[in-house]
Design a protein around this motif. Structure first.
Motif, PDB file in Angstrom:
ATOM      1  N   ARG A   5      20.561  -6.934  16.390  1.00  0.00           N
ATOM      2  CA  ARG A   5      19.594  -6.691  17.479  1.00  0.00           C
ATOM      3  C   ARG A   5      18.515  -5.678  17.061  1.00  0.00           C
ATOM      4  O   ARG A   5      17.644  -5.341  17.845  1.00  0.00           O
ATOM      5  N   GLN A   6      18.581  -5.202  15.829  1.00  0.00           N
ATOM      6  CA  GLN A   6      17.626  -4.175  15.391  1.00  0.00           C
ATOM      7  C   GLN A   6      16.205  -4.740  15.355  1.00  0.00           C
ATOM      8  O   GLN A   6      15.987  -5.923  15.056  1.00  0.00           O
ATOM      9  N   ARG A   7      15.267  -3.856  15.654  1.00  0.00           N
ATOM     10  CA  ARG A   7      13.839  -4.211  15.582  1.00  0.00           C
ATOM     11  C   ARG A   7      13.143  -3.179  14.697  1.00  0.00           C
ATOM     12  O   ARG A   7      12.592  -2.184  15.178  1.00  0.00           O
ATOM     13  N   PHE A   8      13.205  -3.434  13.392  1.00  0.00           N
ATOM     14  CA  PHE A   8      12.586  -2.554  12.419  1.00  0.00           C
ATOM     15  C   PHE A   8      11.228  -3.126  12.017  1.00  0.00           C
ATOM     16  O   PHE A   8      11.092  -4.334  11.797  1.00  0.00           O
ATOM     17  N   GLN A   9      10.249  -2.245  11.900  1.00  0.00           N
ATOM     18  CA  GLN A   9       8.875  -2.669  11.627  1.00  0.00           C
ATOM     19  C   GLN A   9       8.323  -1.865  10.449  1.00  0.00           C
ATOM     20  O   GLN A   9       8.585  -0.664  10.322  1.00  0.00           O
ATOM     21  N   LEU A  10       7.539  -2.522   9.616  1.00  0.00           N
ATOM     22  CA  LEU A  10       6.916  -1.861   8.471  1.00  0.00           C
ATOM     23  C   LEU A  10       5.446  -1.630   8.781  1.00  0.00           C
ATOM     24  O   LEU A  10       4.723  -2.570   9.151  1.00  0.00           O
ATOM     25  N   ARG A  11       5.018  -0.374   8.624  1.00  0.00           N
ATOM     26  CA  ARG A  11       3.645  -0.006   8.971  1.00  0.00           C
ATOM     27  C   ARG A  11       3.000   0.764   7.824  1.00  0.00           C
ATOM     28  O   ARG A  11       3.674   1.289   6.942  1.00  0.00           O
ATOM     29  N   THR A  12       1.682   0.860   7.890  1.00  0.00           N
ATOM     30  CA  THR A  12       0.928   1.665   6.934  1.00  0.00           C
ATOM     31  C   THR A  12      -0.147   2.433   7.682  1.00  0.00           C
ATOM     32  O   THR A  12      -0.522   2.097   8.807  1.00  0.00           O
ATOM     33  N   GLY A  13      -0.667   3.495   7.044  1.00  0.00           N
ATOM     34  CA  GLY A  13      -1.694   4.316   7.666  1.00  0.00           C
ATOM     35  C   GLY A  13      -1.098   5.509   8.381  1.00  0.00           C
ATOM     36  O   GLY A  13       0.116   5.713   8.411  1.00  0.00           O
ATOM     37  N   PRO A  56       0.824  -1.224   0.000  1.00  0.00           N
ATOM     38  CA  PRO A  56       0.000   0.000   0.000  1.00  0.00           C
ATOM     39  C   PRO A  56       0.851   1.264   0.000  1.00  0.00           C
ATOM     40  O   PRO A  56       0.699   2.143   0.849  1.00  0.00           O
ATOM     41  N   ALA A  57       1.787   1.327  -0.919  1.00  0.00           N
ATOM     42  CA  ALA A  57       2.666   2.498  -1.023  1.00  0.00           C
ATOM     43  C   ALA A  57       1.938   3.612  -1.783  1.00  0.00           C
ATOM     44  O   ALA A  57       1.038   3.334  -2.579  1.00  0.00           O
ATOM     45  N   PRO A  58       2.283   4.866  -1.564  1.00  0.00           N
ATOM     46  CA  PRO A  58       3.391   5.303  -0.700  1.00  0.00           C
ATOM     47  C   PRO A  58       3.024   5.484   0.768  1.00  0.00           C
ATOM     48  O   PRO A  58       3.811   6.041   1.526  1.00  0.00           O
ATOM     49  N   ALA A  59       1.846   5.016   1.184  1.00  0.00           N
ATOM     50  CA  ALA A  59       1.417   5.220   2.575  1.00  0.00           C
ATOM     51  C   ALA A  59       2.016   4.156   3.493  1.00  0.00           C
ATOM     52  O   ALA A  59       1.317   3.526   4.289  1.00  0.00           O
ATOM     53  N   ILE A  60       3.308   3.920   3.364  1.00  0.00           N
ATOM     54  CA  ILE A  60       3.998   2.971   4.237  1.00  0.00           C
ATOM     55  C   ILE A  60       5.212   3.673   4.841  1.00  0.00           C
ATOM     56  O   ILE A  60       5.744   4.621   4.274  1.00  0.00           O
ATOM     57  N   ARG A  61       5.602   3.213   5.999  1.00  0.00           N
ATOM     58  CA  ARG A  61       6.795   3.767   6.611  1.00  0.00           C
ATOM     59  C   ARG A  61       7.499   2.706   7.433  1.00  0.00           C
ATOM     60  O   ARG A  61       6.885   1.737   7.902  1.00  0.00           O
ATOM     61  N   LEU A  62       8.787   2.913   7.598  1.00  0.00           N
ATOM     62  CA  LEU A  62       9.613   1.966   8.325  1.00  0.00           C
ATOM     63  C   LEU A  62       9.994   2.596   9.660  1.00  0.00           C
ATOM     64  O   LEU A  62      10.453   3.741   9.707  1.00  0.00           O
ATOM     65  N   VAL A  63       9.778   1.842  10.740  1.00  0.00           N
ATOM     66  CA  VAL A  63       9.941   2.382  12.091  1.00  0.00           C
ATOM     67  C   VAL A  63      10.954   1.532  12.862  1.00  0.00           C
ATOM     68  O   VAL A  63      10.927   0.293  12.788  1.00  0.00           O
ATOM     69  N   ASP A  64      11.845   2.194  13.589  1.00  0.00           N
ATOM     70  CA  ASP A  64      12.761   1.509  14.506  1.00  0.00           C
ATOM     71  C   ASP A  64      12.130   1.516  15.892  1.00  0.00           C
ATOM     72  O   ASP A  64      11.975   2.571  16.511  1.00  0.00           O
ATOM     73  N   LEU A  65      11.762   0.340  16.399  1.00  0.00           N
ATOM     74  CA  LEU A  65      11.105   0.251  17.706  1.00  0.00           C
ATOM     75  C   LEU A  65      12.033   0.679  18.840  1.00  0.00           C
ATOM     76  O   LEU A  65      11.561   1.000  19.931  1.00  0.00           O
ATOM     77  N   GLN A  66      13.349   0.678  18.587  1.00  0.00           N
ATOM     78  CA  GLN A  66      14.299   1.116  19.606  1.00  0.00           C
ATOM     79  C   GLN A  66      14.600   2.612  19.506  1.00  0.00           C
ATOM     80  O   GLN A  66      15.322   3.152  20.345  1.00  0.00           O
TER      81      GLN A  66
END
Length: 267
Positions: free
Chosen positions: A220-228, A175-185
């Motif tokens: 150890r990275q915790r990267f998450q892909l989200r939308t909205g 569902p691009a471009p409404a996606i973003r990548l987030v670092d939980l740390q």
């Protein structure tokens, strides 16, 4: 009964590997040093992440007699090579000096030494990571009796891990471009998704980190892909995979050649 003692040892560590214990590093004396050590019966023992030189106590006197090479203190040269291709990818080779040597008489971590000869030899041997020069007898030793009583010398070499811009390539229906990548740390920021055409003609969405990230065997990275929107977000990928050495590429980022790790995500 013959008695042996440890003359010196060199310990290796690497930022990329878990607990710093490297695999695939080959540390051996140069041909000239190997011939000298063999002539005096010095045993060279590779011990995983450590190289040890062992000598019979009765042979120390012969070594002392050759503590000078001409008018200069004799140096023992060792060559650290990458025995696995992975090591050249996960090591920050640009940050390595051409040669390492002790800082003063004491053992411990080694410091860079500039040397034109080392630069030439490195260019001829692309698998060579660094050369190490160690004194046979340190400058604070005045006589053979004192030398026989000094404790073993342990030198340490720590190799830096490569740092790269992480580039996630999203293939398939997203569902691009409404996606973003987030670092939980909360340590790494990522740019906006950009459309990119791959060499095989496939289209992908590319999201790059805004800073270089250190490669690790067990990241150890915790990267998450989200939308909205931030008020109504939905998680698309709970935890993204981390970069591997095999994903190393070079591309121009703001007109600067940059090391980039490509990570493909299919949907």
């Amino acid at each position: 009964m013959r008695r042996y003692r440890l003359l010196l040892s060199i310990e290796l560590s690497h930022e990329y590997y878990e607990a710093g214990r490297p695999r695939g590093l080959q540390l051996m004396p140069s041909d000239e040093t190997a011939a000298f050590l063999d002539r005096h019966g010095v045993i060279v023992k590779p011990l995983g992440d450590r190289l040890a030189l062992v000598i019979e106590e009765g042979a120390l006197a012969g070594l002392w007699q050759e503590r000078l090479q001409g008018t200069h203190p004799r140096q023992l040269r060792f060559r650290l090579r990458a025995a696995l291709p992975e090591l050249l990818l996960c090591t920050d080779t640009a940050a390595l000096p051409q040669r390492l040597a002790p800082d003063g008489a004491s053992a411990g971590s080694l410091v860079p030494v500039a040397s034109l000869a080392a630069v030439v030899s490195l260019r001829r041997d692309p698998g060579l990571l660094v050369e190490i020069d160690l004194p046979l007898v340190t400058a604070d030793i005045a006589d053979p009796a004192q030398w026989a009583q000094v404790p073993e010398r342990t030198y340490r070499v720590s190799l830096p891990a490569r740092r790269t811009v992480w580039k996630y390539l999203l293939l398939g229906d997203w569902p691009a471009p409404a996606i973003r990548l987030v670092d939980l740390q909360g340590e790494v920021q990522f740019g906006e998704p950009e459309q990119e055409l791959l060499p095989d003609g496939a289209a992908a969405w590319a999201i790059r980190s805004l800073s270089a990230i250190r490669l690790q065997e067990q990241g150890r990275q915790r990267f998450q892909l989200r939308t909205g929107s931030e008020l109504a977000e939905r998680v698309l990928v709970q935890r993204l995979p981390v970069a591997a050495p095999s994903g190393l590429r070079y591309e121009s980022v703001r007109d600067v050649p940059t090391a980039v790790s490509e990570i493909f995500i299919n949907r």
